[in-house]
Write a protein that holds these residues in place. Sequence first.
Motif, PDB file in Angstrom:
ATOM      1  N   GLN A 224       0.805  -1.217   0.000  1.00 30.24           N
ATOM      2  CA  GLN A 224       0.000   0.000   0.000  1.00 30.24           C
ATOM      3  C   GLN A 224       0.842   1.273   0.000  1.00 30.24           C
ATOM      4  N   ALA A 225       2.155   1.150   0.084  1.00 32.51           N
ATOM      5  CA  ALA A 225       3.012   2.335   0.197  1.00 32.51           C
ATOM      6  C   ALA A 225       2.865   3.267  -0.995  1.00 32.51           C
ATOM      7  N   GLU A 226       2.528   2.714  -2.169  1.00 37.38           N
ATOM      8  CA  GLU A 226       2.405   3.540  -3.371  1.00 37.38           C
ATOM      9  C   GLU A 226       1.294   4.579  -3.249  1.00 37.38           C
ATOM     10  N   GLU A 227       0.281   4.315  -2.428  1.00 34.81           N
ATOM     11  CA  GLU A 227      -0.898   5.180  -2.392  1.00 34.81           C
ATOM     12  C   GLU A 227      -0.539   6.648  -2.210  1.00 34.81           C
TER      13      GLU A 227
ATOM     14  N   ARG B 111      -8.117  -1.834  -7.708  1.00 33.65           N
ATOM     15  CA  ARG B 111      -9.304  -2.165  -6.919  1.00 33.65           C
ATOM     16  C   ARG B 111      -9.427  -1.263  -5.709  1.00 33.65           C
ATOM     17  N   GLY B 112      -8.282  -0.901  -5.128  1.00 38.08           N
ATOM     18  CA  GLY B 112      -8.278  -0.072  -3.925  1.00 38.08           C
ATOM     19  C   GLY B 112      -8.517   1.401  -4.192  1.00 38.08           C
ATOM     20  N   GLY B 113      -8.658   1.773  -5.436  1.00 42.99           N
ATOM     21  CA  GLY B 113      -8.961   3.159  -5.763  1.00 42.99           C
ATOM     22  C   GLY B 113      -7.792   4.110  -5.632  1.00 42.99           C
ATOM     23  N   MET B 114      -6.554   3.594  -5.737  1.00 40.86           N
ATOM     24  CA  MET B 114      -5.402   4.494  -5.719  1.00 40.86           C
ATOM     25  C   MET B 114      -5.447   5.417  -6.930  1.00 40.86           C
ATOM     26  N   LEU B 115      -4.753   6.522  -6.843  1.00 43.46           N
ATOM     27  CA  LEU B 115      -4.826   7.564  -7.862  1.00 43.46           C
ATOM     28  C   LEU B 115      -3.974   7.207  -9.079  1.00 43.46           C
TER      29      LEU B 115
END
Length: 310
Positions: free
Chosen positions: A167-170, A284-288
């Motif tokens: 998740q670090a990319e978010e 899926r997680g809605g990251m930008l």
Amino acid sequence: MAHEIVEQFRAHGLRLRRTLEDMLDEHPSHRTERRGCGYTQATRFLSGFINAPGPPEEVADLDLFEDWPTRDTGFATAALIAAGWPHGWRRAEQIGDGRVAVAAQYAELVERLAGLRRRIHDALRALALPESRLLVRMIEHVLMRDGARGCALPPMPEKPQIGSCSQAEEFFLELAHGRVRRGGSVNVFVDEQERPLLVEKMNLGESHSAIVLETVRLNGVEIPPGSLCALAHVDDAPGCTIAHGRRLPIDAISQARFLRLTTLAVEPRDRARAFSAQLESELRGGMLSPATTMLAELRAFAAREAGAPA
């Protein structure tokens, strides 16, 4: 099908560790929400080698291979160092006949070591995929410890509390698009020419994780742009306030630790193939815009923050 790195290393007489092969072959155990995908896991696996100092007398880096005779290599290394070869088992292709004669009982092994770099280069030339070439160059640097590009960062010997989850990319994706969440800040580390080298997030998820913007070095290994690192700072480091944090000189970093490659390490056109399940999870997680955001956009953000020309 086996990953092309696995195939080419085997074709050139170099069998990678089974664990690493399984990661590259995207075994289901390495494709989870937290781990991301096998390719991500492979870069985490390499981190254990990259963050170790790799002194000449140490043969642990050869554990990258499944069947390398590390015990005998240790004996040969001791003999070579005693004979005046300061690099131990490394750079064996440059060893003169006189020194090889001192370790005559290990002549076959020294010859195998002398051909190691050539075999890696032969495998590298046969690779078709950019992400494969990126990873194999890192493997070569781990084994040879002679990376020359980029500023050398001081290593972080102990594993920090900072994680490397998928998740670090978010937050970095948001920074690339100029979005800094309320309460968060960023530090931009620059070289002597004021060129941004790393951008670090603070109070955005875990603090003190950073993405490499330009090649740097750790323990003789070149760390490519798009790498995720953990940082520690020199107390009271000189710097200046910028729009969303601080601009700091690169020598304000007291310790750095490579964690893994992020999805930004490869071009968008290669991302779905290279990071497969991880990119799917980001979508899926809605990251930008994880499938289209480029590292160049994060560089431009860091340059604007630091006051350098974008």
